[in-house]
Design an enzyme around this catalytic site. Structure first.
Site, PDB file in Angstrom:
ATOM      1  N   ARG A   1       0.801  -1.220   0.000  1.00 33.94           N
ATOM      2  CA  ARG A   1       0.000   0.000   0.000  1.00 33.94           C
ATOM      3  C   ARG A   1       0.839   1.277   0.000  1.00 33.94           C
ATOM      4  O   ARG A   1       0.556   2.211  -0.740  1.00 33.94           O
ATOM      5  CB  ARG A   1      -0.894  -0.012   1.242  1.00 33.94           C
ATOM      6  CG  ARG A   1      -1.941   1.078   1.274  1.00 33.94           C
ATOM      7  CD  ARG A   1      -2.645   1.122   2.640  1.00 33.94           C
ATOM      8  NE  ARG A   1      -3.092  -0.193   3.069  1.00 33.94           N
ATOM      9  CZ  ARG A   1      -4.282  -0.718   2.772  1.00 33.94           C
ATOM     10  NH1 ARG A   1      -5.142  -0.020   2.073  1.00 33.94           N
ATOM     11  NH2 ARG A   1      -4.623  -1.921   3.182  1.00 33.94           N
TER      12      ARG A   1
ATOM     13  N   CYS B   1     -26.525  -3.191  -8.749  1.00 34.66           N
ATOM     14  CA  CYS B   1     -27.789  -3.452  -8.064  1.00 34.66           C
ATOM     15  C   CYS B   1     -27.564  -4.048  -6.682  1.00 34.66           C
ATOM     16  O   CYS B   1     -27.897  -5.200  -6.418  1.00 34.66           O
ATOM     17  CB  CYS B   1     -28.625  -4.399  -8.916  1.00 34.66           C
ATOM     18  SG  CYS B   1     -28.877  -3.723 -10.553  1.00 34.66           S
TER      19      CYS B   1
HETATM   20  C1  PLP Z   1      -0.236  -8.100   1.828  1.00 34.96           C
HETATM   21  C2  PLP Z   1       1.116  -8.383   2.336  1.00 34.96           C
HETATM   22  C3  PLP Z   1       2.069  -7.374   2.366  1.00 34.96           C
HETATM   23  C4  PLP Z   1       1.765  -5.957   1.957  1.00 34.96           C
HETATM   24  O1  PLP Z   1       0.896  -5.327   2.837  1.00 34.96           O
HETATM   25  P1  PLP Z   1       0.665  -3.755   2.716  1.00 34.96           P
HETATM   26  O2  PLP Z   1      -0.223  -3.434   3.842  1.00 34.96           O
HETATM   27  O3  PLP Z   1       0.040  -3.495   1.409  1.00 34.96           O
HETATM   28  O4  PLP Z   1       1.988  -3.099   2.853  1.00 34.96           O
HETATM   29  C5  PLP Z   1       3.338  -7.710   2.779  1.00 34.96           C
HETATM   30  N1  PLP Z   1       3.657  -8.967   3.172  1.00 34.96           N
HETATM   31  C6  PLP Z   1       2.752  -9.962   3.174  1.00 34.96           C
HETATM   32  C7  PLP Z   1       3.153 -11.324   3.583  1.00 34.96           C
HETATM   33  C8  PLP Z   1       1.455  -9.707   2.758  1.00 34.96           C
HETATM   34  O5  PLP Z   1       0.547 -10.679   2.769  1.00 34.96           O
END
Ligand code: PLP
Length: 435
Positions: free
Chosen positions: A291, A358
């Site tokens: 993110r 919907c």
């Molecule tokens: C989803 C995930 C991330 C990334 O998470 P963010 O919140 O998008 O930074 C990193 N490591 C693992 C193992 C994940 O499942």
């Protein structure tokens, strides 16, 4: 910090007027800023000063191959969770050797694909998985590098659907059992113990849970280094972004104005808090941000179809829906909504911003204060770069949105809008239904 801002009355991504993109490619369309993506990568990669850091971008946040290529050019590896994601790295012309393979349900073909492409390591989530990786590695005549994902049982204080580091979550092996899991792994002939991993959740807005988790796990990491000579510690992803004041947070002035106690997490604050705890380990540190790398670097453009004036309530009905951006329907997430053309002479009003699907859940915002806008005008959902397009579906037979990448004054389509023909290409009517 990001590169979405009003130039005069029109919202721009870098030097491109977003309305131009909306008119050219239609809506709904995701637009990403290449400069913001690069800034996000650089800030995080440099945040842990003095440490050997490898950023493995968590591709599930946004898997477009242009974005993968951009990060790979900057030096990133990837955090991968499926065979499809491994193939995306290859399709992007990037290297799997700097990438890790996570996830609770790795299949044999996926493990084989990862080994054939010399994955940096498997992030193992259970003991039966170690046995399976050992088996596949044996057939290929190689040793599989692994790290076990440990669950530190720390409350990340985030949304229940995206917290992962509590003992009731399906992820990882509890710290108490992890020693035994490593001992078991060491007995397999085709397994090579390379590191240790954790990831406590997503959209964390303060550094405290990260500090708590790292502090809790460090003694165990030291033990693993002494016993097995592990060379890296992956501390996962989860660094949050600003959703509420998304547009304003593009400017340094906004950050300067935030009181220290409530200032949202930054890559610098994250690095400064964790580096002193990690440095004594003398290990390579892997980061798995998703993110934080892409969230504020993307917006979703949409067009207002109707302004419906209900009894005491306005409905702004737009051409984007929960299938394009699922986060509000799925996690009750807030996305700031701004007009592409800002006109301060317009009246203020409040509206429910809804899509055409919907279902009552197809609602992006309830009673949102906005400038009064109407049919044919464009809006942008801010902070839509992460878990936006990557979570999109075709619900209601809607084609997947287009995606555009901007750099400076140039832009290019990086994913053409799906067509109806592409959507039904694999469907067929069986012979027994044909008269
Ligand atoms: C989803 C995930 C991330 C990334 O998470 P963010 O919140 O998008 O930074 C990193 N490591 C693992 C193992 C994940 O499942």
């Amino acid at each position: 910090m990001h590169h979405f801002t009003y130039v005069g009355s029109n919202l721009h991504c870098e030097s491109v007027d977003l309305a131009e993109i909306a008119r050219l490619y239609g809506t709904p369309t995701y637009v990403y800023s290449a400069t913001t993506l690069a800034d996000n990568y650089t800030r995080l990669a440099n945040g842990l000063a003095g440490l050997d850091v490898q950023v493995c971008y968590a591709q599930k946040a946004n898997a477009n191959i242009a974005i993968l290529r951009h990060f790979a050019n900057l030096g990133a590896g990837f955090d991968l969770v499926s065979g499809g994601e491994i193939r995306r790295v290859l399709a992007a012309g990037a290297d799997v050797k700097r990438s890790v393979f996570a996830g609770v349900g790795k299949t044999e073909p996926e493990i084989k694909l990862a080994l054939e492409n010399e994955i940096f390591a498997f992030h193992v989530e259970s003991e039966p998985e170690i046995a399976r990786i050992n088996h596949v590695a044996g057939k290929l005549g190689v040793k599989a590098p692994i790290a076990i994902r440990i669950n530190p049982d720390v409350d990340a204080k985030t949304h229940a659907k995206i917290t992962t580091g509590k003992s009731e979550n399906k992820f990882g092996i509890p710290l108490k059992q992890a020693g035994a899991a490593y001992e078991a792994a060491a007995k397999y002939p085709n397994i090579f113990i390379k590191g240790v991993q954790m990831h406590i959740g997503s959209q964390l807005t303060s550094v405290a849970p990260f500090v708590e988790a790292v502090t809790k796990v460090v003694p165990f990491v030291e033990e693993l280094k002494a016993k097995y000579g592990i060379t890296y510690f992956s501390i996962g992803g989860g660094i949050g972004i600003v959703y509420q004041d998304a547009l304003a947070s593009g400017q340094q002035a906004w950050w300067d104005a935030q009181p220290a106690e409530t200032r949202p997490i930054t890559p610098e604050a994250y690095g400064a808090a964790l580096a002193p705890l990690l440095k004594p380990l003398g290990l390579k540190i892997l980061l798995e941000p998703g993110r934080n790398m892409v969230g504020n670097a993307g917006v979703l453009l949409s067009r207002v179809e109707y302004l419906k004036r209900g009894e005491g309530r306005n409905f702004l009905i737009i051409d984007a829906a929960m299938n394009d951006l699922a986060r509000p329907a799925m996690y009750d997430s807030y996305h700031e909504i701004v007009p592409l053309h800002r006109d301060t002479a317009r009246r203020a009003f409040t509206a429910d911003v809804v899509g055409p699907i919907c279902e009552s859940g197809d609602c992006f915002a309830k009673q949102r204060p906005l400038q009064e806008i109407g049919e044919g005008e464009y809006i942008a959902f801010m902070s839509a770069g992460a878990y936006g397009f990557s979570m999109a579906s075709r619900y209601n037979t809607r084609n997947l949105a287009a995606e555009v990448l901007v750099k400076g004054g140039s832009f290019e389509l990086i994913n053409a809008r799906e067509t109806f023909e592409q959507q039904i290409a694999n469907e067929k009517i069986p012979a027994f239904l044909k008269a």
